[in-house]
Motif scaffolding. Sequence first.
Motif, short mmCIF file in Angstrom:
data_model
loop_
_atom_site.label_atom_id
_atom_site.label_comp_id
_atom_site.label_asym_id
_atom_site.label_seq_id
_atom_site.Cartn_x
_atom_site.Cartn_y
_atom_site.Cartn_z
N ALA A 812 33.72 38.17 41.03
CA ALA A 812 35.13 38.21 41.57
C ALA A 812 35.43 39.28 42.24
CB ALA A 812 35.86 38.34 39.76
N ALA A 813 34.80 40.53 42.34
CA ALA A 813 35.18 41.35 42.87
C ALA A 813 34.97 41.08 44.54
CB ALA A 813 34.56 42.68 42.64
N SER A 814 33.70 40.45 44.64
CA SER A 814 33.47 40.16 45.95
C SER A 814 34.30 39.08 46.68
CB SER A 814 32.01 39.22 45.86
OG SER A 814 31.48 38.87 47.25
N GLU A 815 34.86 38.06 45.70
CA GLU A 815 35.73 37.13 46.22
C GLU A 815 37.18 37.84 46.69
OE1 GLU A 815 35.94 34.43 42.94
OE2 GLU A 815 34.17 33.19 43.20
N LEU A 816 37.36 38.74 46.00
CA LEU A 816 38.61 39.47 46.19
C LEU A 816 38.67 40.20 47.32
CD1 LEU A 816 40.05 40.32 42.50
CD2 LEU A 816 40.92 38.52 43.90
N PHE A 817 37.69 40.95 47.55
CA PHE A 817 37.88 42.30 48.59
C PHE A 817 36.71 42.08 49.53
CE2 PHE A 817 39.15 43.98 44.38
CZ PHE A 817 40.64 44.20 45.03
N LYS A 818 35.54 40.97 49.59
CA LYS A 818 34.47 41.21 50.63
C LYS A 818 35.20 40.89 52.16
CE LYS A 818 30.17 39.30 51.68
NZ LYS A 818 29.09 38.39 51.09
N ASP A 819 34.86 41.84 52.99
CA ASP A 819 35.53 41.60 54.42
C ASP A 819 37.17 41.80 54.04
OD1 ASP A 819 32.74 41.03 55.18
OD2 ASP A 819 33.25 38.64 54.84
N LYS A 820 37.73 42.23 53.31
CA LYS A 820 39.01 42.53 53.37
C LYS A 820 39.45 43.94 53.16
CE LYS A 820 39.86 37.96 51.13
NZ LYS A 820 40.30 37.07 50.25
N LYS A 821 38.72 44.54 52.17
CA LYS A 821 38.97 46.00 51.89
C LYS A 821 37.62 46.70 52.38
CE LYS A 821 40.83 49.55 49.49
NZ LYS A 821 42.01 50.25 49.95
N ALA A 822 38.21 47.89 53.01
CA ALA A 822 36.77 48.59 53.63
C ALA A 822 36.10 49.52 52.36
CB ALA A 822 37.48 49.63 54.55
N LEU A 823 36.72 49.72 51.14
CA LEU A 823 36.04 50.40 50.25
C LEU A 823 35.18 49.54 49.33
CD1 LEU A 823 36.31 53.21 48.33
CD2 LEU A 823 38.21 51.89 47.08
N TYR A 824 35.13 48.21 49.47
CA TYR A 824 34.16 47.14 48.69
C TYR A 824 32.84 47.71 48.84
CZ TYR A 824 32.06 43.02 47.22
OH TYR A 824 31.14 42.33 46.76
N PRO A 825 32.31 47.88 50.18
CA PRO A 825 30.89 48.09 50.08
C PRO A 825 30.35 49.03 49.28
CG PRO A 825 31.99 47.58 52.52
CD PRO A 825 33.00 47.55 51.58
N SER A 826 30.96 50.22 49.34
CA SER A 826 30.37 51.35 48.36
C SER A 826 30.64 51.19 47.04
CB SER A 826 31.64 52.58 48.79
OG SER A 826 32.59 52.29 48.40
N SER A 827 31.21 50.14 46.44
CA SER A 827 31.33 49.83 45.08
C SER A 827 30.23 48.77 44.62
CB SER A 827 32.80 49.25 44.75
OG SER A 827 32.94 47.99 45.33
N VAL A 828 29.66 48.17 45.53
CA VAL A 828 28.72 46.99 45.08
C VAL A 828 27.72 47.62 44.27
CG1 VAL A 828 27.00 45.40 46.01
CG2 VAL A 828 29.28 45.73 47.34
#
Length: 1008
Positions: A812-828
């Motif tokens: 769900a997080a990937s669908e919401l923030f992938k390629d949209k929020k710069a903070l997302y890769p560090s949370s994976v």
Amino acid sequence: MEVKTSLLDNMIGVGDMVLIEPLSEDTFIENLKKRFDHNEIYTYIGSVVISMNPYKSLPIYTAEKVEEYRNRNFYELSPHIKFVMSYVAAVCGKGQEVNKVKEQLLQSNPVLEAFGNAKTVRNDNSSRFGKYMDIEFDFKGDPLGGVISNYLLEKSRVVKQPRGERNFHIFYQLLSGASDDTLKKLKLDRDFSKYNYLSLDSATVNGLDDAASFRTVRNAMQIVGFMEDEVQSILELVAAVLKLGNIEFKPESRCNGFDESRIKDKNEMCELLGIEQSVLERAFSFRTVEAKMEKVSTSLNVAQAYYARDALAKNLYSRLFSWLVNRINESIKAQTKTHKKVMGVLDIYGFEIFEDNSFEQFIINYCNEKLQQIFIELTLREEQEEYIREGIEWTNIEYFNNAIICDLIENVSNGILAMLDEECLRPGTVTDETFLDKLNTVCAEHQHFESRQSKNSKFLTDHSLPHNCFRIQHYAGKVLYRVEGFVDKNNDLLYRDLSQAMYKANHSLIKILFPEGNPAKVNLKRPPTAGFQFRASVGTLMKNLLTKNPNYIRCIKPNDKKAAHIFTDSLVCHQARYLGLMENVRVRRAGYAFRQPYEPCLERYKMLCKQTWPHWKGPLFFLEEKRRQCLEDLATLIQKIYRGWKCRTHFLLLKKSQVVVAAWYRRFAQQKKYQNIRSSALVLQSFIRGWKARKLLRELKHKKRCEEAVTTISAYWHGTQVRREYRKFFRANAGKKIYDFTIQRIMQKYFMGLKKTMPSMSPVDKSWPARPYGFLDGMHQELRRIFHLWRCKKYRSQFTEEKKATYEEKLAASELFKDKKALYPSSVGQPFKGDYVEITKNPKYQKLNSLVEDKVLLADVVSKINRANGKGAPRIFLLTKKSFVLADQKTGQVKASVPLLDLSSVSVSTQSDGFFALKLKEGSTSAAKGDFLLSSDRLIEIITKLHRIGAASADRNQINIDISDEFLVQFKQDKVCVKFIQGTPKNGNGVACKRKNNRLLEVSVPSP
């Protein structure tokens, strides 16, 4: 076989020390050594027997030896004693009932030795308990039964053994000799190293076959009368003791600040005994003390839990041993109530002096002091007093009387045992040091007590006497006792909680062993101490021995190495001194070395005198007057018999030598003749067998060649016929067959190659082997698709429910923030834990946790942004399925609680910051204070959970996620624009929020 007819026949040394000339300590020791070197291990002192340990097996207890000594008088043969039970079984009458009783009496010993004996540094089969057995006989001398009493099993050996020693034999016998099926039922493994209660440095003993001993014990238990279910119950308890030693504890903090013990892992002991794990764990975690109307429960730390575990193991094994003795007594007791004669056999531990002596050695040596006192009373003091009382001329012989040492130990007012009991029972702090202080005060002036801290100044500089020890000068020498553990071992406490837990076990034998655990029979009276019980048992034993006519066996160790053929003069001399053997010889020599009651004496010798044969009714002293008249005749008769015996002995020696020489020569001649005949026969046999073998080989080779020729001709002929018959069919269908075969071979080769080059089972592996042929392209792609679906299914089947939920949140997080929020890769790579403040365990937030009605899905510390200055204040953020709560981090006071129904959307930036705005619906009750602008390092997890809660709920709309670098936030009546820019904040490495004007908050985010 020639039977000796006198004690003097072929005697090695002197068989009775009373006859030794001259008598001195040197000749005494030399005589013992001479007999020991010739395997003569028994020597008399009148009716007392000295026994030397040969440390090897000797052929002196065979059935032939029993018959040789049967119905013979005391001095007719060389000194000897038999295995009492074996001798009784051999010489008593026969019959089904008598044989059954004898066999049961015999087989009771292996059972008790297995459970009560152990290897020590001085004896590989040392009795670690005292045993007294009364064997009852009828008027014919046939055994009717017996009764066994046991004294002070050394139960501390169950949990700890000195270096170089073993635990009780039964543990090693069970692991070595039991079948695999039995061990599986008992949940045991043959490896000794897996059990903490078994010492490994002496697990295997030379000369002891534990597996064979276990089979012997099983057979003995069956003969004694144990039922199969009883044997199984006994083995289950032995296995439970081993499992109990493997229980380990871990500390667990409580709210009151104290640690509480908990069992680390599940233990199989509970399954063996049928007891619940929670019941046993509570018994090891708490101790309940009951008074008349009060009950106090205290928690046990890890050290106290280990103490309770060892106490339970010792009590369980000790009670099992006592139950075994009682069960054996039920089987071997006399069934009739007729008048019986009783023979008692006492087998008890000897005097012990080790490098480290504790409470057990103190009790054992006290028992030996009492036995030595009885020996002194009956063999030295009473005999001399009898001579004086009868007016016989007598010179008093001095000896050491150990009554003063017995009084030092057992005096009821100021004895060591009495002071130990007084110290255990008094209120206040009781330690081993306080007990030693009491001894130093009361026993300081006693001549056989030594302590460095006593008032006696001569021991103050004795460095061989440590400060935490005291020394007693026993009859056998000085023994140093370490006072550590005296109080605990004397108390011998088993917490009532453990007894009650054992009583709850679904095991019939456990309920019998722990009757005090029955809640209906709670006894608040303190149990007697171990020292008190043993002193009472020793007192009863002494009274019983004084009612018997005792015969003494004085055992001597020839060396400290437990080795054969080694005789250490100094060690033997030391033992002879403290056993008082020289004084015993002197008393016997000075008095009447041989004595017999009047009735047996008259019965044996009445035919020597006309006045007493065949009947005699006159006074006893008439025989003394006749004795003087017969002395000269008897001396002449003795000379005649001796000379005849001497000449006959010389003749028999010559005859025996001649027979031996002739036998050896005849045997040599016959052996030589036989060897010549045998060698000739072997040569003839070898030639004949060789000729037959070669003939048979030629025949077999010819037969084989004929069979091969026939087979070859037949094969060629049949091949020609088949080819001639089917040649027309091959020509018509050859093309189609070759094509089908080629396609089949290509497909087979394709699949075999695909099998060898299959990619890995990882779903992200996109590799696939290349197709070898173009016409296989469709099938090649379909197989690739099927394989990928199959390995994805296999991968998903490994997921637990918890792991599925985690991956669903991550998806769900990937669908919401992938390629949209710069903070997302560090949370994976960071797992979504949910509770980061341990709100259910932290006592600081217990009140806050109780205010939240639903289950907390996320608890974390966030920063609430102040619109006035852009600074953040720490808040506890709680998220449930129905609402989210903001509370003060320090006090836990709730600042805001907002239902999720009032939440319309969430706004975040595209940058790597953690700022997010929770926007409330206009007109809702929660919108009065305005929206919430928060900052958190776990922004991805918080918004993902908010979005999933909205998506899963049917009674609310889905929460919108707005991702933009500029959005509006409603603060009460004003709307403020939050703008995100890239720059370098003043602190250098963080995100900074700054108020530009009343309508603008600017957030500086570091450049990537």
